[in-house]
Design a protein around this motif. Structure first.
Motif, PDB file in Angstrom:
ATOM      1  N   ALA A   4       0.834  -1.199   0.000  1.00 51.66           N
ATOM      2  CA  ALA A   4       0.000   0.000   0.000  1.00 51.66           C
ATOM      3  C   ALA A   4       0.871   1.253   0.000  1.00 51.66           C
ATOM      4  CB  ALA A   4      -0.931  -0.003   1.208  1.00 51.66           C
ATOM      5  N   GLY A   5       1.927   1.225   0.784  1.00 54.84           N
ATOM      6  CA  GLY A   5       2.825   2.376   0.835  1.00 54.84           C
ATOM      7  C   GLY A   5       3.532   2.627  -0.472  1.00 54.84           C
ATOM      8  N   LEU A   6       3.974   1.549  -1.098  1.00 55.05           N
ATOM      9  CA  LEU A   6       4.652   1.723  -2.385  1.00 55.05           C
ATOM     10  C   LEU A   6       3.686   2.179  -3.474  1.00 55.05           C
ATOM     11  CD1 LEU A   6       7.127  -1.286  -2.379  1.00 55.05           C
ATOM     12  CD2 LEU A   6       7.636   1.137  -2.084  1.00 55.05           C
ATOM     13  N   CYS A   7       2.444   1.695  -3.428  1.00 52.13           N
ATOM     14  CA  CYS A   7       1.444   2.162  -4.410  1.00 52.13           C
ATOM     15  C   CYS A   7       1.230   3.663  -4.288  1.00 52.13           C
ATOM     16  CB  CYS A   7       0.114   1.448  -4.195  1.00 52.13           C
ATOM     17  SG  CYS A   7       0.046  -0.206  -4.849  1.00 52.13           S
ATOM     18  N   VAL A   8       0.995   4.112  -3.075  1.00 53.40           N
ATOM     19  CA  VAL A   8       0.724   5.541  -2.878  1.00 53.40           C
ATOM     20  C   VAL A   8       1.981   6.365  -3.133  1.00 53.40           C
ATOM     21  CG1 VAL A   8       0.022   7.266  -1.187  1.00 53.40           C
ATOM     22  CG2 VAL A   8      -1.131   5.080  -1.268  1.00 53.40           C
ATOM     23  N   GLY A   9       3.103   5.919  -2.612  1.00 54.52           N
ATOM     24  CA  GLY A   9       4.329   6.698  -2.737  1.00 54.52           C
ATOM     25  C   GLY A   9       4.839   6.804  -4.162  1.00 54.52           C
ATOM     26  N   LEU A  10       4.896   5.686  -4.856  1.00 52.34           N
ATOM     27  CA  LEU A  10       5.449   5.714  -6.208  1.00 52.34           C
ATOM     28  C   LEU A  10       4.512   6.380  -7.212  1.00 52.34           C
ATOM     29  CD1 LEU A  10       7.243   2.258  -6.335  1.00 52.34           C
ATOM     30  CD2 LEU A  10       8.252   4.516  -6.015  1.00 52.34           C
ATOM     31  N   THR A  11       3.203   6.176  -7.070  1.00 52.57           N
ATOM     32  CA  THR A  11       2.293   6.895  -7.966  1.00 52.57           C
ATOM     33  C   THR A  11       2.298   8.387  -7.639  1.00 52.57           C
ATOM     34  OG1 THR A  11       0.389   6.431  -6.547  1.00 52.57           O
ATOM     35  CG2 THR A  11       0.783   4.935  -8.405  1.00 52.57           C
ATOM     36  N   GLY A  12       2.484   8.731  -6.369  1.00 54.41           N
ATOM     37  CA  GLY A  12       2.607  10.140  -6.004  1.00 54.41           C
ATOM     38  C   GLY A  12       3.856  10.764  -6.589  1.00 54.41           C
ATOM     39  N   MET A  13       4.944   9.997  -6.593  1.00 49.79           N
ATOM     40  CA  MET A  13       6.174  10.519  -7.177  1.00 49.79           C
ATOM     41  C   MET A  13       6.022  10.686  -8.691  1.00 49.79           C
ATOM     42  SD  MET A  13      10.105   9.350  -6.523  1.00 49.79           S
ATOM     43  CE  MET A  13       9.933   7.691  -7.094  1.00 49.79           C
ATOM     44  N   ALA A  14       5.403   9.727  -9.351  1.00 51.48           N
ATOM     45  CA  ALA A  14       5.194   9.842 -10.798  1.00 51.48           C
ATOM     46  C   ALA A  14       4.261  11.007 -11.127  1.00 51.48           C
ATOM     47  CB  ALA A  14       4.618   8.537 -11.343  1.00 51.48           C
ATOM     48  N   ALA A  15       3.209  11.171 -10.337  1.00 52.63           N
ATOM     49  CA  ALA A  15       2.276  12.273 -10.576  1.00 52.63           C
ATOM     50  C   ALA A  15       2.957  13.616 -10.330  1.00 52.63           C
ATOM     51  CB  ALA A  15       1.048  12.131  -9.686  1.00 52.63           C
ATOM     52  N   GLY A  16       3.788  13.692  -9.306  1.00 50.95           N
ATOM     53  CA  GLY A  16       4.503  14.932  -9.034  1.00 50.95           C
ATOM     54  C   GLY A  16       5.474  15.290 -10.143  1.00 50.95           C
ATOM     55  N   TYR A  17       6.161  14.291 -10.677  1.00 46.27           N
ATOM     56  CA  TYR A  17       7.064  14.547 -11.808  1.00 46.27           C
ATOM     57  C   TYR A  17       6.278  15.037 -13.015  1.00 46.27           C
ATOM     58  CZ  TYR A  17      11.388  12.700  -9.815  1.00 46.27           C
ATOM     59  OH  TYR A  17      12.511  12.525  -9.066  1.00 46.27           O
ATOM     60  N   ALA A  18       5.144  14.400 -13.293  1.00 49.57           N
ATOM     61  CA  ALA A  18       4.335  14.806 -14.445  1.00 49.57           C
ATOM     62  C   ALA A  18       3.791  16.219 -14.252  1.00 49.57           C
ATOM     63  CB  ALA A  18       3.183  13.824 -14.646  1.00 49.57           C
TER      64      ALA A  18
END
Length: 159
Positions: free
Chosen positions: A92-106
């Motif tokens: 759950a943490g990796l789902c939220v964290g990594l998608t948050g990082m990808a969304a922030g980069y975009a």
């Protein structure tokens, strides 16, 4: 199985991963969008207020990590924390964290480029907002999956 000190330490790492990755994405999005806003502000200072949308949307990304972090931190109990629950919380943490990082980069890249383009062509504003919404929804998808994973641990009973 009662948790040991190592198990509790691992849970703290799981909870912090959400915040770290989400905050990295939000920070990058704010950084890149801020560069675009400051570059655009020298040419068209009257458009700076409308150009703050990428910064606001990047800040929302870190809130997703905070929400799931608080929910999973509430799962810390002195007894009854199984390996299965820990691994699901890691997922759950990796789902939220990594998608948050990808969304922030975009959001950062789109915010930088589109804000600078908005200074030259005001009609670009609608396209910028639409692309930013689609970039933001990447982080929202990760939050939804993280919440679903969190509820899956409530039903699981490991003996």
């Amino acid at each position: 199985m009662s948790p040991t000190l190592a198990t509790t330490d691992m849970l703290v790492v799981f909870v912090s991963l959400k915040m770290v990755f989400s905050s990295v994405g939000a920070g990058y999005g704010t950084f890149r969008s801020g560069l675009g806003i400051s570059g655009m502000g020298t040419f068209r200072p009257e458009l700076m207020l409308k150009s703050l949308i990428p910064v606001i949307m990047a800040g929302i990304i870190s809130v997703y990590g905070l929400v799931i972090g608080v929910l999973l931190a509430g799962a810390i109990t002195p007894t009854g924390y199984s390996l299965f629950t820990g691994l699901v919380h890691l997922g759950a943490g990796l789902c939220v964290g990594l998608t948050g990082m990808a969304a922030g980069y975009a959001i950062g890249v789109v915010g930088d480029v589109c804000v600078r383009g908005f200074a030259y062509q005001p009609r670009l504003y609608v396209a910028m907002v639409l692309v930013l919404i689609f970039a933001e929804v990447l982080g929202l998808y990760g939050l939804i999956v993280g919440l679903i994973l969190n509820t899956a641990t409530a039903r699981a009973k490991c003996t």
